[in-house]
Design a protein around this motif. Structure first.
Motif, PDB file in Angstrom:
ATOM      1  N   MET A 146     -14.597  -5.407  32.656  1.00 36.13           N
ATOM      2  CA  MET A 146     -15.139  -4.770  31.428  1.00 36.13           C
ATOM      3  C   MET A 146     -14.104  -3.835  30.803  1.00 36.13           C
ATOM      4  O   MET A 146     -13.543  -3.002  31.488  1.00 36.13           O
ATOM      5  N   LYS A 147     -13.867  -4.065  29.531  1.00 30.70           N
ATOM      6  CA  LYS A 147     -12.925  -3.164  28.836  1.00 30.70           C
ATOM      7  C   LYS A 147     -13.705  -2.219  27.947  1.00 30.70           C
ATOM      8  O   LYS A 147     -14.649  -2.638  27.269  1.00 30.70           O
ATOM      9  N   LEU A 148     -13.317  -0.971  27.968  1.00 28.81           N
ATOM     10  CA  LEU A 148     -13.998  -0.008  27.095  1.00 28.81           C
ATOM     11  C   LEU A 148     -13.533  -0.187  25.653  1.00 28.81           C
ATOM     12  O   LEU A 148     -12.449  -0.720  25.391  1.00 28.81           O
ATOM     13  N   ALA A 149     -14.323   0.318  24.750  1.00 25.84           N
ATOM     14  CA  ALA A 149     -13.957   0.235  23.335  1.00 25.84           C
ATOM     15  C   ALA A 149     -12.689   1.042  23.061  1.00 25.84           C
ATOM     16  O   ALA A 149     -12.467   2.076  23.691  1.00 25.84           O
ATOM     17  N   LYS A 150     -11.896   0.542  22.103  1.00 26.39           N
ATOM     18  CA  LYS A 150     -10.641   1.231  21.739  1.00 26.39           C
ATOM     19  C   LYS A 150     -10.924   2.673  21.332  1.00 26.39           C
ATOM     20  O   LYS A 150     -10.147   3.577  21.571  1.00 26.39           O
ATOM     21  N   ARG A 151     -12.071   2.831  20.668  1.00 31.73           N
ATOM     22  CA  ARG A 151     -12.485   4.128  20.147  1.00 31.73           C
ATOM     23  C   ARG A 151     -12.413   5.242  21.211  1.00 31.73           C
ATOM     24  O   ARG A 151     -12.090   6.373  20.915  1.00 31.73           O
ATOM     25  N   VAL A 152     -12.720   4.882  22.460  1.00 33.81           N
ATOM     26  CA  VAL A 152     -12.753   5.925  23.492  1.00 33.81           C
ATOM     27  C   VAL A 152     -11.553   5.845  24.446  1.00 33.81           C
ATOM     28  O   VAL A 152     -11.467   6.620  25.392  1.00 33.81           O
ATOM     29  N   SER A 153     -10.621   4.927  24.142  1.00 37.93           N
ATOM     30  CA  SER A 153      -9.534   4.714  25.098  1.00 37.93           C
ATOM     31  C   SER A 153      -8.645   5.947  25.231  1.00 37.93           C
ATOM     32  O   SER A 153      -8.054   6.170  26.284  1.00 37.93           O
ATOM     33  N   THR A 154      -8.521   6.740  24.193  1.00 36.34           N
ATOM     34  CA  THR A 154      -7.662   7.932  24.298  1.00 36.34           C
ATOM     35  C   THR A 154      -8.494   9.212  24.336  1.00 36.34           C
ATOM     36  O   THR A 154      -7.963  10.306  24.241  1.00 36.34           O
ATOM     37  N   LEU A 155      -9.787   9.029  24.475  1.00 39.38           N
ATOM     38  CA  LEU A 155     -10.669  10.203  24.449  1.00 39.38           C
ATOM     39  C   LEU A 155     -10.546  10.985  25.757  1.00 39.38           C
ATOM     40  O   LEU A 155     -10.762  10.442  26.831  1.00 39.38           O
ATOM     41  N   SER A 156     -10.176  12.251  25.608  1.00 36.70           N
ATOM     42  CA  SER A 156     -10.065  13.060  26.828  1.00 36.70           C
ATOM     43  C   SER A 156     -11.298  13.952  26.939  1.00 36.70           C
ATOM     44  O   SER A 156     -11.924  14.260  25.937  1.00 36.70           O
ATOM     45  N   PRO A 157     -11.652  14.371  28.158  1.00 35.29           N
ATOM     46  CA  PRO A 157     -12.818  15.249  28.265  1.00 35.29           C
ATOM     47  C   PRO A 157     -12.514  16.606  27.641  1.00 35.29           C
ATOM     48  O   PRO A 157     -11.349  16.998  27.538  1.00 35.29           O
ATOM     49  N   SER A 158     -13.544  17.321  27.223  1.00 32.51           N
ATOM     50  CA  SER A 158     -13.379  18.651  26.651  1.00 32.51           C
ATOM     51  C   SER A 158     -12.724  19.569  27.687  1.00 32.51           C
ATOM     52  O   SER A 158     -13.269  19.763  28.776  1.00 32.51           O
ATOM     53  N   THR A 159     -11.534  20.080  27.364  1.00 32.82           N
ATOM     54  CA  THR A 159     -10.788  20.917  28.318  1.00 32.82           C
ATOM     55  C   THR A 159     -11.629  22.106  28.759  1.00 32.82           C
ATOM     56  O   THR A 159     -11.636  22.468  29.933  1.00 32.82           O
ATOM     57  N   THR A 160     -12.334  22.700  27.803  1.00 32.56           N
ATOM     58  CA  THR A 160     -13.106  23.906  28.103  1.00 32.56           C
ATOM     59  C   THR A 160     -14.228  23.591  29.090  1.00 32.56           C
ATOM     60  O   THR A 160     -14.424  24.292  30.073  1.00 32.56           O
ATOM     61  N   LEU A 161     -14.936  22.498  28.820  1.00 30.17           N
ATOM     62  CA  LEU A 161     -16.057  22.147  29.697  1.00 30.17           C
ATOM     63  C   LEU A 161     -15.551  21.667  31.053  1.00 30.17           C
ATOM     64  O   LEU A 161     -16.169  21.911  32.093  1.00 30.17           O
ATOM     65  N   GLU A 162     -14.385  20.993  31.039  1.00 30.98           N
ATOM     66  CA  GLU A 162     -13.807  20.471  32.283  1.00 30.98           C
ATOM     67  C   GLU A 162     -13.432  21.635  33.212  1.00 30.98           C
ATOM     68  O   GLU A 162     -13.752  21.622  34.410  1.00 30.98           O
ATOM     69  N   ILE A 163     -12.764  22.648  32.652  1.00 32.03           N
ATOM     70  CA  ILE A 163     -12.347  23.800  33.472  1.00 32.03           C
ATOM     71  C   ILE A 163     -13.585  24.537  33.995  1.00 32.03           C
ATOM     72  O   ILE A 163     -13.645  24.949  35.152  1.00 32.03           O
ATOM     73  N   THR A 164     -14.570  24.672  33.115  1.00 37.45           N
ATOM     74  CA  THR A 164     -15.797  25.364  33.506  1.00 37.45           C
ATOM     75  C   THR A 164     -16.445  24.645  34.686  1.00 37.45           C
ATOM     76  O   THR A 164     -16.872  25.274  35.663  1.00 37.45           O
TER      77      THR A 164
END
Ligand code: PMP
Ligand code: GLU
Length: 395
Positions: A1-19
């Protein structure tokens, strides 16, 4: 399964990730001090909690209109009239699932593939990703530290192309805490009017201003600017309601109507109970809003001095919001790192202090500390950073 191109470069929210990372470490028994989260540490005021309980007991637990309860829209209209002296119609308001969702929905309805959105740096983490998710192109304009991290009208003019669709203004700013003056907003607004650029005015930190500073919404400066602006705001920061997820957009009817249609197919409506709670937030006494603001201001005054004394840290005094945004590349180099990202990682691993690296905000040499936490913890965190710097100085 390949994800949509739209989300291929989407990174998680840095602020929420650190939290989340800081929370995981804490849950695992580590004595971590999290200065990553951008959320007030106070509980939601009691009368708002009561209103939510009341709503549940009365059975207000069903779908609401997609754009929000008429009674809540009325309160938002009253708030905008009272605070900004602007008159809006209910058809010019949409209630969303936080200001974040208001922004997301807005970019979805105004951008076509390749449309450009001017985003001043340092920016809040989600603007670029939201623009890209709508197939738009973020155009970064550097808010230089010598200009208090704000962009100038000349910079704005130079960044405009035939594809420019919108400009994002976030005042008070996350992460820098700086605010645009009325004169600066008028100048920027004039250029937006001349070039038909929609102004996205994110005013989520409106109530958090220090040193007697005053907030101006660009929309209140003329009827033309009102027409050209979508105001984004909400109760997350003002009323300590981050988890309730209520925000709104106010502006041009055609845009609001498209946003409402999109919401009707994507979310149906913001949580009914949260909407009733927000009615109480706007209708009830506002003294707790001011109490929280004062608490943030006194913490800022103490912690700002202390942080600026640590070797390698250099910080402008914020005028609003609840973040310090010092330049920390010198500190990183003194500690033997080439970049602030690695320095932040070391501070978390070795000193158990969670900060957000400036790279998440488009400003690599900086770091963000949230002072929306108790003074006790803030002082401890700054002490740990100072100790770390003293240790590396000896090495
Ligand atoms: N804009 C800015 C500048 C923010 O810092 C935040 C914080 N989350 C938001 C929007 C979104 O707020 P909300 O919690 O209402 O989605
Ligand atoms: N706005 C807050 C912050 O910047 C909350 C996290 C988020 O929504 O990204 O830290």
């Amino acid at each position: 399964m390949k994800l949509a191109k739209r989300v291929s470069t989407l990174s998680p929210s840095t602020t929420l990730e650190i939290t989340a990372k800081a929370k995981d470490l804490k849950d695992a028994g580590h004595d971590v001090i999290g200065l990553g989260a951008g959320e007030p540490d106070f509980n939601t005021p009691a009368h708002i909690l009561e209103a939510a309980k009341d709503a549940m007991e009365k059975g207000f637990t069903k779908y609401t209109p997609s754009g929000g309860l008429p009674a809540l829209k009325k309160e938002i209209i009253n708030k905008l009239q009272h605070d900004q002296r602007i008159t809006y119609l209910p058809s010019e308001i949409i209630v969303c699932i936080g200001a974040k969702h208001a922004l997301y929905t807005l970019f979805q309805v105004i951008l076509d593939k390749g449309d450009e959105v001017i985003i001043p740096t340092p920016y809040w983490v989600s603007y670029p990703e939201q623009v890209k998710l709508a197939e738009g192109v973020p155009v970064y304009v550097e808010g230089k530290e010598e200009n208090q991290f704000k962009i100038t009208v000349e910079q704005l003019k130079q960044s405009i192309t035939p594809k420019t669709k919108a400009l994002v203004i976030n005042s008070p700013s996350n992460p820098t805490g700086m605010i645009y003056t009325k004169e600066e907003l008028l100048e920027l607004g004039k250029v937006c009017l001349e070039n038909d650029i929609l102004i996205v005015s994110d005013e989520i930190y409106e109530k958090l201003l220090y040193d007697g500073n005053k907030h101006f919404s660009i929309a209140e400066l003329s009827p033309e600017l009102k027409e050209q602006t979508i105001i984004i705001n909400g109760v997350s920061k003002s009323h300590s309601m981050t988890g309730w997820r209520i925000g709104y957009a106010a502006g041009n009817q055609m845009i609001i109507s498209a946003m409402t249609n999109l919401a009707s197919h994507s979310t149906s409506n913001p949580t009914s109970i949260s909407q009733y709670a927000t009615i109480a937030a706007y209708q009830g006494p506002q003294d707790e809003v001011e109490m929280m603001r004062k608490a943030f201001e006194s913490r800022l005054n103490i912690i700002f001095e202390k942080l600026n004394k640590i070797p390698g840290f250099h910080c402008l005094k914020p005028q609003g919001a609840f973040y310090l945004f010092p330049k920390a590349i010198d500190a990183a180099k003194m500690a033997g790192f080439n970049d602030v990202d690695s320095f932040v990682k070391a501070l978390l691993e070795e000193e158990k202090v969670a900060l957000v690296p400036g790279s998440g905000f488009g400003a690599n040499d900086y770091v963000r500390l949230s002072y929306a936490t108790s003074l006790d913890l803030l002082e401890k965190a700054v002490e740990r950073i100072a100790n770390y710097m003293a240790k590396v100085a000896i090495k």
